[in-house]
Write a protein that holds these residues in place. Sequence first.
Motif, short mmCIF file in Angstrom:
data_model
loop_
_atom_site.label_atom_id
_atom_site.label_comp_id
_atom_site.label_asym_id
_atom_site.label_seq_id
_atom_site.Cartn_x
_atom_site.Cartn_y
_atom_site.Cartn_z
N VAL A 1 -2.37 -41.38 45.88
CA VAL A 1 -1.13 -41.00 45.41
C VAL A 1 -1.08 -40.84 43.75
N ALA A 2 -1.85 -41.78 43.26
CA ALA A 2 -2.05 -41.70 41.74
C ALA A 2 -2.46 -40.69 41.27
N LEU A 3 -3.54 -40.10 42.02
CA LEU A 3 -4.22 -38.87 41.63
C LEU A 3 -3.45 -37.54 41.91
N ALA A 4 -2.87 -37.45 43.05
CA ALA A 4 -2.02 -36.41 43.37
C ALA A 4 -0.77 -35.94 42.87
N VAL A 5 -0.02 -36.94 42.75
CA VAL A 5 1.45 -36.69 42.25
C VAL A 5 1.45 -36.29 40.83
N PRO A 6 0.76 -36.74 39.71
CA PRO A 6 0.81 -36.20 38.42
C PRO A 6 0.10 -34.52 38.63
N SER A 7 -0.91 -34.49 39.27
CA SER A 7 -1.58 -33.15 39.27
C SER A 7 -0.81 -31.96 39.90
N VAL A 8 0.54 -32.49 40.82
CA VAL A 8 1.07 -31.25 41.17
C VAL A 8 2.00 -30.46 39.80
N ILE A 9 2.50 -31.27 39.36
CA ILE A 9 3.12 -30.95 37.99
C ILE A 9 2.03 -30.31 37.08
N SER A 10 1.27 -31.03 36.59
CA SER A 10 0.53 -30.54 35.60
C SER A 10 -0.53 -29.14 35.76
N TYR B 1 -4.96 -49.23 52.47
CA TYR B 1 -3.61 -49.10 51.68
C TYR B 1 -4.07 -48.72 50.14
N TRP B 2 -5.29 -49.48 49.65
CA TRP B 2 -5.53 -49.27 48.22
C TRP B 2 -6.02 -47.82 48.07
N MET B 3 -6.83 -47.27 49.14
CA MET B 3 -7.38 -45.79 48.95
C MET B 3 -6.05 -44.98 48.75
N LEU B 4 -5.09 -45.05 49.75
CA LEU B 4 -3.86 -44.52 49.74
C LEU B 4 -3.24 -44.31 48.35
N LEU B 5 -3.07 -45.70 47.74
CA LEU B 5 -2.63 -45.73 46.46
C LEU B 5 -3.24 -44.89 45.30
N SER B 6 -4.71 -45.16 45.40
CA SER B 6 -5.40 -44.38 44.57
C SER B 6 -5.14 -42.78 44.73
N ASP C 1 -11.71 -51.91 37.27
CA ASP C 1 -10.65 -52.66 37.86
C ASP C 1 -9.27 -51.81 37.87
N LEU C 2 -9.33 -51.05 36.81
CA LEU C 2 -8.05 -50.25 36.60
C LEU C 2 -7.88 -48.88 37.54
N VAL C 3 -8.17 -48.95 38.89
CA VAL C 3 -8.44 -47.75 39.62
C VAL C 3 -7.21 -46.99 39.83
N ILE C 4 -5.98 -47.29 39.86
CA ILE C 4 -4.88 -46.58 40.19
C ILE C 4 -4.69 -45.91 38.46
N LEU C 5 -4.76 -46.67 37.37
CA LEU C 5 -4.52 -45.66 36.24
C LEU C 5 -5.33 -44.83 35.99
N ALA C 6 -6.67 -45.18 36.37
CA ALA C 6 -7.88 -44.14 35.94
C ALA C 6 -7.52 -42.78 36.90
N SER C 7 -7.11 -43.21 38.12
CA SER C 7 -6.68 -41.84 39.03
C SER C 7 -5.52 -41.14 38.29
N GLY C 8 -4.41 -41.88 38.03
CA GLY C 8 -3.50 -41.19 37.30
C GLY C 8 -3.79 -40.46 36.03
N VAL C 9 -4.55 -40.95 35.08
CA VAL C 9 -5.21 -40.11 34.03
C VAL C 9 -5.57 -38.70 34.46
N ALA C 10 -6.57 -39.08 35.52
CA ALA C 10 -7.35 -37.79 35.76
C ALA C 10 -6.47 -36.79 36.71
N GLY C 11 -5.32 -37.13 37.36
CA GLY C 11 -4.58 -36.24 37.81
C GLY C 11 -3.33 -35.86 36.86
N ALA C 12 -3.18 -36.55 35.84
CA ALA C 12 -2.36 -35.79 34.73
C ALA C 12 -2.95 -34.67 34.00
#
Length: 440
Positions: free
Chosen positions: A88-97, A81-86, A130-141
Amino acid sequence: MAPPAAAAAGRLGAARRALLPVTVEPVLFLFMVGSYMQYTALQSLIYAKVCQERYSSYVCDTLDLAEHKPQEDEVQDQSSYWMLLSNVALAVPSVISGIYIGTWSDVFGRKVPLLLPPLGQILSALAPVDLVILASGVAGALGGFAGMILVVMSYLSAVTATGARTARVGVLEAMSLLGGFIGPFVGSLVFEQAGRTWTFCALLIINVAIVLYVVLLVREVPPPCPPPAADSLCETLTQLFSLRHLLDAILTSVRSREGRRRRYILMLLASSFVIMLNSSGEMHATYLFVRDAPLAVEDSTYFAYFAYKYGISSAALLIGMPLSRRYFPLSDTALSGLGLTSKILGLIWLGFAVNKAMLFIAPLVMILNTFCIPPIRSMLSKLVEDNEQGRIFSMVMVIESLCSLFGSLVYNSVYPATRRHLHGLVFLLGAASLLVPVLH
């Protein structure tokens, strides 16, 4: 006999000619080394934290014992479940960026976009672990790994003659696989000797090196049709973030073209989706698959398997593809079909693996699977104009990002639901889905 000075000059000239084709290959190689270091460390981090939050250190250290089977099942399900969230946080922003980055490379030049994904990794590495989701989102953006592949592919297509493009794309793809070979090995070594903190420090150093390489050694490629000069900061920002960039990228893949080229483009994009979906899903599910019974391997064995798989795959691209094109009249379509056949057989073998020997044979069975995508990328680059290279690769990047998301979603949903019935069913279903691009 040539004098020593002339001989030395000749050797120097030969060395320069040998190095001349090297452009963005080191950029992708270093980026993927860092990405795979981060990915393997992240998987281990999630698995460890999920267990530690629920159970004692003794249970986590002996999770593979039969008496802890219920706890292992819980850790497996929650880690998935947590790997999936990570992802998602990486993939979704990278689609637009990624769409913007690809279009910028066509409009403003191809050098600056090369800097964005490593900057994203630098910011991600600086975030607390500890901020796995945030870090993935920054990379994806800032593009993520799919954005990096997009910008290096568009750069290479812009500086490479059409006839040499498939071979150069194959070498570039091999750089990604070499990163997959070396990254887990280096990551596991740093992780075991110094811990997770130093693993992320190493990631930071690698991406700083990428930025310096691009700034100092990669030459700019002027855009075919540069935009008019902006008179103000507001106008510059309007040019950069105009919604027209999104529309242009979509129209590149669907607009009418001569000689049924639009149909070929759409078929190639659809085939890419199915292939990348399975590649992404396989990568995301394999860690849980090999940690679970009957394989039940340790992290060190998984790292070795991961590195071994990517090592022989990169060797197949660097050696096998050039030899096959030199000694056999194989078209891009035939090469891709050969890769699909190898991948299908490999997934079937992996699905029935019950011991370490079978696990390590699987990469040999699918050794040619890396032949699938490079010919498709090359064919796409040949079907569009010079000022559309970034746009068409941005659409491939969107597919790759969506596949990272949906591959994780599909495999990490199917695997927990089927692991108690047939351990490797998820890989067998993936092999069956690959019949779709084969029939195309």
